[in-house]
Write a protein that holds these residues in place. Structure first.
Motif, PDB file in Angstrom:
ATOM      1  N   GLU A 147      15.170   9.753  94.645  1.00 51.86           N
ATOM      2  CA  GLU A 147      16.193  10.852  94.076  1.00 51.86           C
ATOM      3  C   GLU A 147      17.198  11.816  95.034  1.00 51.86           C
ATOM      4  OE1 GLU A 147      13.448  12.801  90.915  1.00 51.86           O
ATOM      5  OE2 GLU A 147      12.752  13.503  92.853  1.00 51.86           O
ATOM      6  N   VAL A 148      16.321  12.118  96.665  1.00 50.51           N
ATOM      7  CA  VAL A 148      17.466  11.967  97.689  1.00 50.51           C
ATOM      8  C   VAL A 148      18.229  11.406  98.644  1.00 50.51           C
ATOM      9  CG1 VAL A 148      17.039  12.762 100.202  1.00 50.51           C
ATOM     10  CG2 VAL A 148      15.209  13.422  98.529  1.00 50.51           C
ATOM     11  N   ALA A 172      18.521  16.369  92.356  1.00 52.43           N
ATOM     12  CA  ALA A 172      18.040  17.308  93.123  1.00 52.43           C
ATOM     13  C   ALA A 172      17.075  18.599  93.107  1.00 52.43           C
ATOM     14  CB  ALA A 172      19.649  18.216  93.705  1.00 52.43           C
ATOM     15  N   VAL A 173      16.576  19.029  91.791  1.00 52.37           N
ATOM     16  CA  VAL A 173      16.220  20.098  91.853  1.00 52.37           C
ATOM     17  C   VAL A 173      14.971  19.853  91.864  1.00 52.37           C
ATOM     18  CG1 VAL A 173      15.204  22.084  89.976  1.00 52.37           C
ATOM     19  CG2 VAL A 173      17.657  21.272  90.151  1.00 52.37           C
ATOM     20  N   ASP A 174      14.259  18.364  91.384  1.00 49.09           N
ATOM     21  CA  ASP A 174      13.113  18.087  90.869  1.00 49.09           C
ATOM     22  C   ASP A 174      12.397  17.865  92.618  1.00 49.09           C
ATOM     23  OD1 ASP A 174      10.478  16.276  89.262  1.00 49.09           O
ATOM     24  OD2 ASP A 174      11.055  14.535  90.378  1.00 49.09           O
ATOM     25  N   VAL A 215      20.932  11.548  95.115  1.00 49.84           N
ATOM     26  CA  VAL A 215      21.633  13.248  95.976  1.00 49.84           C
ATOM     27  C   VAL A 215      22.758  12.996  97.168  1.00 49.84           C
ATOM     28  CG1 VAL A 215      21.946  15.528  96.434  1.00 49.84           C
ATOM     29  CG2 VAL A 215      20.266  14.602  94.610  1.00 49.84           C
ATOM     30  N   ALA A 216      22.515  12.760  97.742  1.00 47.84           N
ATOM     31  CA  ALA A 216      23.447  11.869  99.060  1.00 47.84           C
ATOM     32  C   ALA A 216      24.480  11.059  99.367  1.00 47.84           C
ATOM     33  CB  ALA A 216      22.489  11.566 100.154  1.00 47.84           C
ATOM     34  N   VAL A 217      23.813   9.483  98.269  1.00 46.62           N
ATOM     35  CA  VAL A 217      24.764   9.378  97.302  1.00 46.62           C
ATOM     36  C   VAL A 217      26.285   9.576  96.935  1.00 46.62           C
ATOM     37  CG1 VAL A 217      26.118   6.909  96.060  1.00 46.62           C
ATOM     38  CG2 VAL A 217      23.474   6.887  97.922  1.00 46.62           C
ATOM     39  N   ALA A 230      19.699  21.832 102.398  1.00 46.76           N
ATOM     40  CA  ALA A 230      21.045  21.657 102.773  1.00 46.76           C
ATOM     41  C   ALA A 230      21.605  20.390 102.132  1.00 46.76           C
ATOM     42  CB  ALA A 230      20.585  21.289 103.835  1.00 46.76           C
ATOM     43  N   LEU A 231      21.073  19.454 101.614  1.00 44.23           N
ATOM     44  CA  LEU A 231      21.884  18.076 101.036  1.00 44.23           C
ATOM     45  C   LEU A 231      22.205  18.703  99.669  1.00 44.23           C
ATOM     46  CD1 LEU A 231      22.449  15.371 100.885  1.00 44.23           C
ATOM     47  CD2 LEU A 231      20.063  14.936  99.596  1.00 44.23           C
TER      48      LEU A 231
END
Length: 296
Positions: free
Chosen positions: A273-274, A235-237, A277-279, A172-173
């Motif tokens: 990592e999350v 995002a993949v990792d 992606v969010a930033v 979703a992120l």
């Protein structure tokens, strides 16, 4: 024409009644209503286009069951790992990637057919329209990813509730960030052909240098650098690390195929990592909103 003497003057015409026009008030409530309307429109477009749902599944399934089976011999050096299992997290990311970006591409269609102008002149914040578009694209892309997620058992990934919830949240992120990326690109593009050409030029290099199809360990220096500066890598990792954390494999296999991202000697944690992606998603949302505020 002169009236005859003694003829009464005609009565003045009654004023024409003007219909009152009610303009919705702005504010937070109006913005939320606009977000909901645009979000709901995206869901309707997605649910009514069954061919789009089917075609978006072809590439992930090819990567898992054709590429994964054909290149399975590459994993014989590390026993206990099926290459289809390794490719599966990348296929999850792929199913979200193309659906999210192409959902954002519908902005170009709306511009060509004049519907976008009607949306922009509505008495609501353009930021609300962008947020609704991004949430709608993220929802449809996540739904597409759930279909691929349902195939986890066929590639040796357990249906663990915690794992499924983790993968769902990460997808979703990723879907939200990619939709913001697509909306940001589509904001200034006037033809769908140009949008398709630009996305193909950008998406395929991003996908293939994200580690979706190969481990991040033991790479040449130039490729290791490219993977570290590619936002899609982060995002993949986490998706791959979540999958491999729930597999009954050796520590050697986990270190070989899910080593994580490193910056020199620093091992980047999943939470960072999350956050990256969010930033990236928030920044691209802000840029897309600014572009729409500048649009005529």
């Amino acid at each position: 024409m002169t009236a005859r003497p003694g003829t009464p003057a005609p009565a003045p015409a009654a004023p024409t009644a003007v219909a009152a026009v009610a303009v919705p008030r702005g504010g937070f409530a109006a913005g939320l209503r606009a977000v909901r309307v645009v979000w709901h429109r995206e869901l309707l477009r997605f649910s009514n286009d069954r061919l789009r749902i089917f075609t978006a599944l072809i590439q992930p399934l090819l990567f898992v069951f054709v590429l994964g089976t054909g290149l399975g011999s590459l994993t014989r050096g590390v026993p206990g790992v099926d290459f289809k299992t390794f490719v599966y997290p990348g296929a999850l990311a792929m199913s979200v990637l193309f659906t999210a970006v192409f959902s954002a591409g519908s902005i170009v269609w709306d511009r060509e057919f004049g519907f976008l102008r009607e949306m922009l002149v509505a008495p609501v914040s353009r930021t609300a329209l962008v947020i609704g578009k991004c949430l709608g694209g993220a929802t449809t892309a996540t739904a597409q990813g759930v279909i691929v997620l349902a195939l986890a058992g066929l590639v040796g990934v357990p249906y663990d509730p915690l794992l499924l919830l983790t993968l769902l949240g990460e997808m979703a992120l990723l879907a939200f960030t990619l939709t913001c990326f697509g909306v940001m690109m589509a904001a200034r593009i006037t033809t769908f052909q140009a949008f398709m050409g630009l996305t193909q030029m950008l998406l395929m290099p991003l996908f293939f240098t994200s580690g979706a199809m190969f481990p991040l360990s033991g790479l040449p220096g130039w490729l290791a650098f490219v993977t570290r500066v590619n936002p899609l890598t982060y995002a993949v990792d986490p998706i791959r690390r979540a999958v491999f954390a729930h597999l009954d494999i050796s520590a050697r296999a986990r270190a070989a195929y899910a080593p994580g991202v490193t910056w020199g000697s620093y091992h980047v944690p999943v939470w960072m990592e999350v956050l990256i992606v969010a930033v990236c998603g928030v920044v691209m949302l802000a840029v897309a909103s600014w572009e729409f505020r500048q649009a005529d």
